[in-house]
Design a protein around this motif. Sequence first.
Motif, PDB file in Angstrom:
ATOM      1  N   ALA A 179     -10.266   7.213   7.670  1.00 35.17           N
ATOM      2  CA  ALA A 179      -9.237   6.978   8.690  1.00 35.17           C
ATOM      3  C   ALA A 179      -8.458   5.694   8.430  1.00 35.17           C
ATOM      4  CB  ALA A 179      -9.882   6.912  10.074  1.00 35.17           C
ATOM      5  N   HIS A 180      -9.016   4.794   7.622  1.00 33.80           N
ATOM      6  CA  HIS A 180      -8.351   3.529   7.337  1.00 33.80           C
ATOM      7  C   HIS A 180      -7.523   3.558   6.059  1.00 33.80           C
ATOM      8  CE1 HIS A 180     -11.574   2.021  10.087  1.00 33.80           C
ATOM      9  NE2 HIS A 180     -10.593   1.238  10.480  1.00 33.80           N
ATOM     10  N   VAL A 181      -7.746   4.566   5.217  1.00 28.93           N
ATOM     11  CA  VAL A 181      -7.107   4.588   3.907  1.00 28.93           C
ATOM     12  C   VAL A 181      -5.682   5.129   4.011  1.00 28.93           C
ATOM     13  CG1 VAL A 181      -7.196   5.586   1.587  1.00 28.93           C
ATOM     14  CG2 VAL A 181      -9.294   4.785   2.685  1.00 28.93           C
ATOM     15  N   HIS A 182      -4.738   4.390   3.431  1.00 24.68           N
ATOM     16  CA  HIS A 182      -3.345   4.828   3.366  1.00 24.68           C
ATOM     17  C   HIS A 182      -2.980   5.101   1.907  1.00 24.68           C
ATOM     18  CE1 HIS A 182      -1.879   3.195   7.542  1.00 24.68           C
ATOM     19  NE2 HIS A 182      -3.120   3.625   7.584  1.00 24.68           N
ATOM     20  N   HIS A 183      -2.461   4.112   1.219  1.00 20.61           N
ATOM     21  CA  HIS A 183      -2.007   4.309  -0.150  1.00 20.61           C
ATOM     22  C   HIS A 183      -3.180   4.276  -1.132  1.00 20.61           C
ATOM     23  CE1 HIS A 183       1.668   2.880   1.884  1.00 20.61           C
ATOM     24  NE2 HIS A 183       2.300   3.642   1.008  1.00 20.61           N
ATOM     25  N   VAL A 184      -3.179   5.229  -2.042  1.00 19.14           N
ATOM     26  CA  VAL A 184      -4.132   5.246  -3.144  1.00 19.14           C
ATOM     27  C   VAL A 184      -3.328   5.311  -4.440  1.00 19.14           C
ATOM     28  CG1 VAL A 184      -6.098   6.404  -4.217  1.00 19.14           C
ATOM     29  CG2 VAL A 184      -5.844   6.432  -1.720  1.00 19.14           C
ATOM     30  N   VAL A 185      -3.696   4.449  -5.392  1.00 21.06           N
ATOM     31  CA  VAL A 185      -2.932   4.329  -6.634  1.00 21.06           C
ATOM     32  C   VAL A 185      -3.868   4.455  -7.832  1.00 21.06           C
ATOM     33  CG1 VAL A 185      -1.430   2.830  -8.004  1.00 21.06           C
ATOM     34  CG2 VAL A 185      -1.292   2.772  -5.501  1.00 21.06           C
ATOM     35  N   THR A 186      -3.475   5.287  -8.791  1.00 28.33           N
ATOM     36  CA  THR A 186      -4.110   5.307 -10.108  1.00 28.33           C
ATOM     37  C   THR A 186      -3.004   5.151 -11.150  1.00 28.33           C
ATOM     38  OG1 THR A 186      -3.939   7.675 -10.590  1.00 28.33           O
ATOM     39  CG2 THR A 186      -5.815   6.961  -9.240  1.00 28.33           C
ATOM     40  N   GLU A 187      -3.378   5.238 -12.422  1.00 31.47           N
ATOM     41  CA  GLU A 187      -2.364   5.175 -13.476  1.00 31.47           C
ATOM     42  C   GLU A 187      -1.464   6.402 -13.473  1.00 31.47           C
ATOM     43  OE1 GLU A 187      -6.105   6.734 -15.678  1.00 31.47           O
ATOM     44  OE2 GLU A 187      -5.566   5.651 -13.842  1.00 31.47           O
ATOM     45  N   TYR A 188      -1.862   7.433 -12.690  1.00 31.60           N
ATOM     46  CA  TYR A 188      -1.065   8.668 -12.650  1.00 31.60           C
ATOM     47  C   TYR A 188      -0.144   8.765 -11.440  1.00 31.60           C
ATOM     48  CZ  TYR A 188      -3.861  10.162 -16.568  1.00 31.60           C
ATOM     49  OH  TYR A 188      -4.453  10.237 -17.807  1.00 31.60           O
ATOM     50  N   GLY A 189      -0.124   7.722 -10.619  1.00 32.01           N
ATOM     51  CA  GLY A 189       0.827   7.760  -9.519  1.00 32.01           C
ATOM     52  C   GLY A 189       0.303   7.162  -8.229  1.00 32.01           C
ATOM     53  N   VAL A 190       1.070   7.400  -7.161  1.00 30.77           N
ATOM     54  CA  VAL A 190       0.804   6.835  -5.843  1.00 30.77           C
ATOM     55  C   VAL A 190       0.843   7.953  -4.806  1.00 30.77           C
ATOM     56  CG1 VAL A 190       1.615   5.216  -4.083  1.00 30.77           C
ATOM     57  CG2 VAL A 190       1.954   4.688  -6.515  1.00 30.77           C
ATOM     58  N   VAL A 191      -0.138   7.978  -3.911  1.00 30.28           N
ATOM     59  CA  VAL A 191      -0.086   8.903  -2.775  1.00 30.28           C
ATOM     60  C   VAL A 191      -0.370   8.117  -1.500  1.00 30.28           C
ATOM     61  CG1 VAL A 191      -0.720  10.956  -4.083  1.00 30.28           C
ATOM     62  CG2 VAL A 191      -2.522   9.562  -3.043  1.00 30.28           C
ATOM     63  N   LEU A 243      -2.027  -2.717  10.379  1.00 35.19           N
ATOM     64  CA  LEU A 243      -1.511  -3.117  11.691  1.00 35.19           C
ATOM     65  C   LEU A 243      -0.338  -4.089  11.593  1.00 35.19           C
ATOM     66  CD1 LEU A 243      -4.927  -3.637  13.523  1.00 35.19           C
ATOM     67  CD2 LEU A 243      -3.349  -1.715  13.807  1.00 35.19           C
ATOM     68  N   SER A 244      -0.090  -4.609  10.403  1.00 34.10           N
ATOM     69  CA  SER A 244       1.031  -5.516  10.183  1.00 34.10           C
ATOM     70  C   SER A 244       2.347  -4.739  10.211  1.00 34.10           C
ATOM     71  CB  SER A 244       0.862  -6.199   8.821  1.00 34.10           C
ATOM     72  OG  SER A 244       2.064  -6.739   8.343  1.00 34.10           O
ATOM     73  N   GLU A 245       3.392  -5.374  10.728  1.00 38.84           N
ATOM     74  CA  GLU A 245       4.713  -4.742  10.747  1.00 38.84           C
ATOM     75  C   GLU A 245       5.184  -4.526   9.309  1.00 38.84           C
ATOM     76  OE1 GLU A 245       7.916  -2.889  12.319  1.00 38.84           O
ATOM     77  OE2 GLU A 245       6.301  -3.772  13.530  1.00 38.84           O
ATOM     78  N   GLY A 246       5.291  -3.252   8.913  1.00 39.80           N
ATOM     79  CA  GLY A 246       5.700  -2.923   7.551  1.00 39.80           C
ATOM     80  C   GLY A 246       4.603  -3.091   6.521  1.00 39.80           C
ATOM     81  N   GLY A 247       3.355  -3.248   6.973  1.00 42.58           N
ATOM     82  CA  GLY A 247       2.241  -3.495   6.071  1.00 42.58           C
ATOM     83  C   GLY A 247       1.823  -2.266   5.273  1.00 42.58           C
ATOM     84  N   LYS A 248       1.147  -2.512   4.156  1.00 44.39           N
ATOM     85  CA  LYS A 248       0.696  -1.428   3.284  1.00 44.39           C
ATOM     86  C   LYS A 248      -0.710  -1.733   2.758  1.00 44.39           C
ATOM     87  CE  LYS A 248       5.385  -0.287   1.706  1.00 44.39           C
ATOM     88  NZ  LYS A 248       6.321  -0.309   0.566  1.00 44.39           N
ATOM     89  N   PRO A 249      -1.712  -1.023   3.275  1.00 45.32           N
ATOM     90  CA  PRO A 249      -3.043  -1.130   2.685  1.00 45.32           C
ATOM     91  C   PRO A 249      -3.125  -0.238   1.443  1.00 45.32           C
ATOM     92  CG  PRO A 249      -3.117   0.255   4.639  1.00 45.32           C
ATOM     93  CD  PRO A 249      -1.694  -0.196   4.493  1.00 45.32           C
ATOM     94  N   ILE A 250      -3.613  -0.793   0.334  1.00 47.19           N
ATOM     95  CA  ILE A 250      -3.607  -0.074  -0.941  1.00 47.19           C
ATOM     96  C   ILE A 250      -5.001  -0.106  -1.573  1.00 47.19           C
ATOM     97  CG2 ILE A 250      -2.653  -0.022  -3.288  1.00 47.19           C
ATOM     98  CD1 ILE A 250      -0.182  -1.509  -2.142  1.00 47.19           C
ATOM     99  N   ILE A 251      -5.472   1.061  -1.994  1.00 45.38           N
ATOM    100  CA  ILE A 251      -6.658   1.165  -2.833  1.00 45.38           C
ATOM    101  C   ILE A 251      -6.179   1.521  -4.234  1.00 45.38           C
ATOM    102  CG2 ILE A 251      -8.804   2.414  -3.295  1.00 45.38           C
ATOM    103  CD1 ILE A 251      -9.021   0.680  -0.839  1.00 45.38           C
ATOM    104  N   ALA A 252      -6.457   0.651  -5.202  1.00 46.28           N
ATOM    105  CA  ALA A 252      -5.999   0.853  -6.571  1.00 46.28           C
ATOM    106  C   ALA A 252      -7.205   0.971  -7.495  1.00 46.28           C
ATOM    107  CB  ALA A 252      -5.111  -0.310  -7.007  1.00 46.28           C
ATOM    108  N   LEU A 253      -7.236   2.007  -8.295  1.00 46.18           N
ATOM    109  CA  LEU A 253      -8.365   2.223  -9.197  1.00 46.18           C
ATOM    110  C   LEU A 253      -7.942   3.075 -10.381  1.00 46.18           C
ATOM    111  CD1 LEU A 253     -10.793   4.898  -7.636  1.00 46.18           C
ATOM    112  CD2 LEU A 253      -8.426   4.576  -6.906  1.00 46.18           C
ATOM    113  N   SER A 254      -8.624   2.926 -11.490  1.00 46.42           N
ATOM    114  CA  SER A 254      -8.377   3.812 -12.623  1.00 46.42           C
ATOM    115  C   SER A 254      -8.921   5.196 -12.284  1.00 46.42           C
ATOM    116  CB  SER A 254      -9.045   3.268 -13.885  1.00 46.42           C
ATOM    117  OG  SER A 254     -10.435   3.105 -13.679  1.00 46.42           O
ATOM    118  N   SER A 255      -8.364   6.209 -12.905  1.00 48.40           N
ATOM    119  CA  SER A 255      -8.738   7.587 -12.556  1.00 48.40           C
ATOM    120  C   SER A 255     -10.127   7.954 -13.035  1.00 48.40           C
ATOM    121  CB  SER A 255      -7.717   8.567 -13.136  1.00 48.40           C
ATOM    122  OG  SER A 255      -7.718   8.508 -14.554  1.00 48.40           O
TER     123      SER A 255
END
Length: 423
Positions: A374-386, A338-350
Motif C-alpha cells: 500500500a505504500h509502494v508507488h514508483h518502482v524502477v529497474t534498468e528496464y523502465g519505470v512503473v 505525503l509531500s506535495e508533489g512527492g515521489k517515493p521510489i524503489i530502485a533495484l536491478s532486475s
Amino acid sequence: MKLVSLEQAASVVKSGDRVFVQGAAMTPNTLINAICENYRELSNVEIISIHTDGPVNFAIPPYNKAFKINSCFVGSNVRKAVNTNQGDYIPIFLSEIHQLFRRKLLPLDVAVVQVSPPDKHGYCSLGVSVDITLPAVQHAKKVIAQLNPLVPRTHGDGIIHMSHIDSFVEISEPIHSYPEGKISEVEHSIGKNVAGLIEDGATLQMGIGNIPNAVLKNLGNHRRLGVHTEMFSDGILPLVKSGVITGENKAIDAYKIVSCFAAGSQKLYDFIDENPQLSFKDASYTNDTANIRKNPKVTAINSAIEIDLTGQVCADTIGSYQYSGVGGQMDFIRGASLSEGGKPIIALSSVTNKGISKISPFLKNGAGVTTTRAHVHHVVTEYGVVNLFGKNLQQRAKALISISHPDHRESLERAAFDRFGRV
C-alpha cells in the motif's frame, strides 16, 4: 575533562550491563575492543547499536562468550552472530529507536562513543553519526568516549558538553571511510531512469551505494534541489559545488543539507567539517514523517532485495536470514508520498548477480515485508519505470512484469495467470 587510560575506560562496563555503541563511520572500535579484552571477567553484556563498522570483537570468539548483540540494524561485521544464538535483531523504524532509550524500554547503562576534542566552550561533536547516538548519550547512566582530533566537527544537534561525558580516552585515528564503487551499465541505466522522475526544486533522500550514486551523476542539469535525508555520501559533492543542490525551495531547513549521519571518503569529511551548510540531527527529526512531508517534491530513493508481484518490498532479509534492517525506508517512503508533489521510489536491478529475478511471484519463505504494497508507488529497474499507486493487484503484476528481466517475464506471466486468472 576526565582523561583516563584505555584500560580504565574499558573497566566501566560490568557484567549484566546494556551497552550502546555508536555506529557507521564513527564506530569507536579501539574502545569497544578494549572492553572486549575483559571478556573473562564479564558475562551477559548486551550490545545495542545500529550498523557498526570495522572489527568488533564482541561478535567473534572467544570474546562473544561474554556478549550478546541486540541489533537495530545489521551490518556485515555482526551478521553471522545476529543469525545465531549469539545475537538477535529488533525490527524497528529508525525514527522510533530513540523511544527505546527515552522511554526506558531499553535503559542504557553505558554509551560508548567517539567525539571531537572540545571547543573553547567545552563542547564536543558527535561527528558524522548523530542518528540515535544523541538520545543514547542523553539517557545512558555513563558515557565513555574516544577523544579523536580527526573527528569532523558537525553543525546541528550533535553537540555534547564535555561535562556530560564521564571519561575520555585520547585516540587519534581516521574514522571509517568508504570508497566509491564502480557503477555498472545496469546501475547507470537505473540511475538515468530514476533521474527522469526527479523534478527541479525537489528535496532528495538517498542512501549509500552505486544506485544512489548513479542517480546523482545524472542530475547535473537539474536546478534548486534540496537534501533532507537519513544519510548521504560523496555523490552530493559535485552537485553542491556546481550549484545544483541549493536547498532554496525547501519549506523547512531551507538552504541546509539535513541528515542524521554520513559515510564516505576523507574528501567528504573535509567538506563536512565545520561547514554550516550542513545540519546533523537526531534521527527522530530527520526521519519523522511529519517533518519529511513539509518539504515540497520529496523524492525518496530506496532499494530492495526483492519485490513480489503485488508490490510488497523486502529490503532487510534474504528469506528468514536477517541481512540488514528496516532502517528508515518506510519513514521516507511514507513521508515522500505525503509531500506535495512527492515521489517515493524503489530502485533495484532486475536480477541478482546470479541471474535470479528480484521481481518474484511471492517473497521468499520467511522474508520480512519492509515496505507494504500500500505504500509502494514508483518502482524502477534498468528496464523502465512503473507507478503502482492506484493499481489493483492484476494491474500491479502486469506493470512489474514489464520492467522485469526479459529472461524471466514468461515465468512471471505464468505465475500471475495462476494467481489472478489473467495478466
